[in-house]
Design an enzyme around this catalytic site. Structure first.
Site, short mmCIF file in Angstrom:
data_model
loop_
_atom_site.label_atom_id
_atom_site.label_comp_id
_atom_site.label_asym_id
_atom_site.label_seq_id
_atom_site.Cartn_x
_atom_site.Cartn_y
_atom_site.Cartn_z
N HIS A 23 -6.14 -0.69 2.84
CA HIS A 23 -5.11 -1.40 3.59
C HIS A 23 -3.78 -0.78 3.18
O HIS A 23 -3.36 -0.91 2.04
CB HIS A 23 -5.18 -2.89 3.22
CG HIS A 23 -4.48 -3.79 4.18
ND1 HIS A 23 -4.90 -3.97 5.48
CD2 HIS A 23 -3.37 -4.57 4.04
CE1 HIS A 23 -4.09 -4.83 6.09
NE2 HIS A 23 -3.16 -5.20 5.24
N LYS A 168 -0.57 -6.84 14.07
CA LYS A 168 0.61 -6.45 13.28
C LYS A 168 0.35 -5.05 12.74
O LYS A 168 -0.74 -4.77 12.21
CB LYS A 168 0.77 -7.47 12.16
CG LYS A 168 1.64 -7.10 10.99
CD LYS A 168 2.07 -8.38 10.26
CE LYS A 168 2.11 -8.24 8.76
NZ LYS A 168 2.55 -9.47 8.08
N LYS A 170 1.46 -2.11 10.09
CA LYS A 170 2.19 -1.89 8.85
C LYS A 170 2.86 -0.53 8.92
O LYS A 170 2.17 0.49 9.08
CB LYS A 170 1.22 -1.93 7.67
CG LYS A 170 0.69 -3.31 7.37
CD LYS A 170 1.81 -4.15 6.80
CE LYS A 170 1.30 -5.39 6.11
NZ LYS A 170 2.39 -6.23 5.62
N ASP A 199 5.49 -4.74 10.55
CA ASP A 199 6.00 -5.20 9.25
C ASP A 199 6.40 -3.95 8.47
O ASP A 199 5.56 -3.11 8.15
CB ASP A 199 4.91 -5.97 8.50
CG ASP A 199 5.44 -6.63 7.22
OD1 ASP A 199 6.63 -6.39 6.88
OD2 ASP A 199 4.69 -7.36 6.57
N GLU A 225 9.09 -7.63 11.29
CA GLU A 225 9.06 -8.33 10.00
C GLU A 225 9.71 -7.51 8.90
O GLU A 225 9.38 -6.34 8.72
CB GLU A 225 7.59 -8.63 9.66
CG GLU A 225 7.38 -9.44 8.41
CD GLU A 225 5.90 -9.86 8.27
OE1 GLU A 225 5.16 -9.85 9.28
OE2 GLU A 225 5.50 -10.20 7.15
N ASP A 251 10.53 -12.08 5.61
CA ASP A 251 9.35 -12.38 4.78
C ASP A 251 9.79 -12.34 3.31
O ASP A 251 10.10 -13.38 2.73
CB ASP A 251 8.22 -11.37 5.08
CG ASP A 251 6.96 -11.70 4.29
OD1 ASP A 251 6.94 -12.73 3.61
OD2 ASP A 251 5.98 -10.91 4.33
N LYS A 275 4.78 -18.50 3.53
CA LYS A 275 3.62 -18.17 2.69
C LYS A 275 3.58 -19.15 1.54
O LYS A 275 4.57 -19.27 0.79
CB LYS A 275 3.73 -16.74 2.16
CG LYS A 275 3.58 -15.69 3.24
CD LYS A 275 3.64 -14.29 2.67
CE LYS A 275 3.43 -13.27 3.78
NZ LYS A 275 3.64 -11.90 3.32
N GLU A 329 -1.57 -15.47 10.43
CA GLU A 329 -2.31 -14.23 10.14
C GLU A 329 -3.25 -14.46 8.95
O GLU A 329 -3.35 -13.61 8.07
CB GLU A 329 -1.34 -13.08 9.85
CG GLU A 329 -0.37 -13.39 8.72
CD GLU A 329 0.56 -12.25 8.34
OE1 GLU A 329 0.82 -11.37 9.17
OE2 GLU A 329 1.02 -12.27 7.18
#
Ligand code: MUC
Ligand code: MG
Length: 395
Positions: A23, A168, A170, A199, A225, A251, A275, A329
């Site tokens: 990831h 989304k 990255k 993001d 984001e 965020d 979060k 998410e």
């Protein structure tokens, strides 16, 4: 004092669970997650579980699995053992006295406390948080393999399975030109079939964001984001005021209620990514959400890629929130090779279904906890070791 709700014992363990693929984020790539799982016992014998996960050790913010474990075992547990577990706010105040900051660690303990008390009362956690306003949440997936073909194949499969239609991307690890090309290719591939967000995880300065965000919006991105560093509130405010056609979401800039107040006062973002870990628990997530609502700021249900324990806790609080809603998410469980609960929350028709059972509504599988327990396996902490752990999926 309700003796049966006295907090009797709190324990914590670090797990290591490989991801299904590397990831990739602006600051590195992960191939395993290391959530800290907290277990709390009440005097009546009821037990609850909580979780805090970080991304890339202490790379996302200051806390790491090791610091969370240390704070829980050495500072937060001693502050709470013997206290009345029904007094949630008093317990939070004691944790604040014992330990400054350490929001992730506090959130793991608070979730476990609410789970144990809710199970005692035979109620779902959402009932202790004011009651649910929705039974399901639209569920996003993050495309972060770093490869356009693979990202498109992932998105295609998830669309066909009716699991996700919000994606989304990255960005921020490569040059902005390369990111723009990547995003544009994916947007062309998914045209008209999906909602697209990016993001940047703080990677850009204000000038880069001002230059590269408009063409990304042109390509089809509708939510941006954390394009700039968490402290760069002036640049965030400037983008919020000037960027047309997409919303700016904070965020890393919005952790405490005091951060939320500042962003609201300065009109620095149109959406907050909520979060549970960074806000310090479920009750404080509701405080940040209340500030958002009062300031006409929307919310989005964010993740730190938790297992089903942390994801369920987040789903419970998100389902209680009013105000403008920008999806969630909570796909952490799907990114991991395996889970630590007997049954995951269901995903139906692109939405995550909120569990209704007592506590968090997911039942921990103790064998799985032992299987991934770092201490039992004698593993060393390793946070950016792309590829290796993914291959050893049985770790
Ligand atoms: C973040 O910064 O939002 C959440 C989803 C994902 O892919 O990474 C995280 C962290
Ligand atoms: Mg983010």
């Amino acid at each position: 004092m309700q003796d049966r709700l006295l907090i009797e014992r709190i324990e914590a363990r670090i797990l290591d669970i490989p991801t299904i693929r590397p990831h990739k984020l602006s600051f590195g790539a992960i191939s395993r997650q290391s959530p800290v799982i907290v277990q709390l016992w009440l005097a009546n014998g009821a037990t609850g579980f909580g979780e805090a996960a970080t991304i890339g050790g202490p790379s996302w913010n200051e806390e790491s699995p090791e610091s969370i474990h240390h704070a829980v075992v050495n500072h937060l547990a001693p502050a709470l053992v013997g206290q009345d577990g029904a007094r949630f706010e008093a317990c939070l105040a004691r944790m604040d006295l014992a330990c400054k900051g350490n929001a992730f660690a506090k959130s793991a303990v608070e979730i476990a406390l609410l789970d144990a008390v809710a199970r005692t009362l035979d109620l779902p956690v959402w009932q202790l948080l004011g009651g649910k306003q929705r039974d399901s949440l639209p569920l996003a997936w993050t495309l972060a393999s770093g490869d356009v073909e693979r990202d498109l194949a992932e998105a295609q499969l998830r669309l066909e399975q009716k699991r996700h239609r919000i994606f989304k991307m990255k960005i921020g690890a490569r040059t902005p030109e390369a990111d723009l090309a990547h995003v544009s290719q994916i947007a062309r591939g998914l045209q008209g079939r999906a909602v697209l967000t990016v993001d940047v995880n703080q990677a850009w300065d204000g000038a880069t964001a001002r230059r590269y965000l408009p063409p990304m919006v042109e390509a089809g991105v509708t939510l941006i984001e954390q394009p700039v560093a968490h402290w760069n509130v002036p640049a965030l405010r400037d983008l919020t005021a000037t960027l047309q056609g997409a919303l700016i979401m904070a965020d890393e800039s919005v952790c405490t209620p005091y951060d939320a107040m500042r962003l609201a006062r300065e009109q620095a973002s149109q959406v907050f990514s909520l979060k549970v870990a960074k806000h310090g628990g479920l009750l404080r997530t509701r405080q940040v959400a209340a500030i958002a609502q009062a300031a006409d700021i929307g919310w989005y249900g964010g993740t730190m890629l938790e297992t089903s324990i942390g994801s369920a806790a987040s789903a419970h609080v998100f389902a209680t929130l009013g105000g403008r809603h920008h999806n969630c998410e909570l796909f952490g469980p799907q990114l991991l090779v395996d889970d630590i609960v007997q049954q995951r929350m269901a995903i139906e028709d692109f939405e995550l279904q909120l569990p209704d059972g007592p506590g968090l509504g997911v039942e921990v599988d103790l064998k799985q906890l032992a299987r991934f327990d770092r201490a039992l396996a004698g593993r060393e902490p390793r946070h950016f070791d792309m590829g290796r752990d993914a291959a050893a999926a049985g770790a």
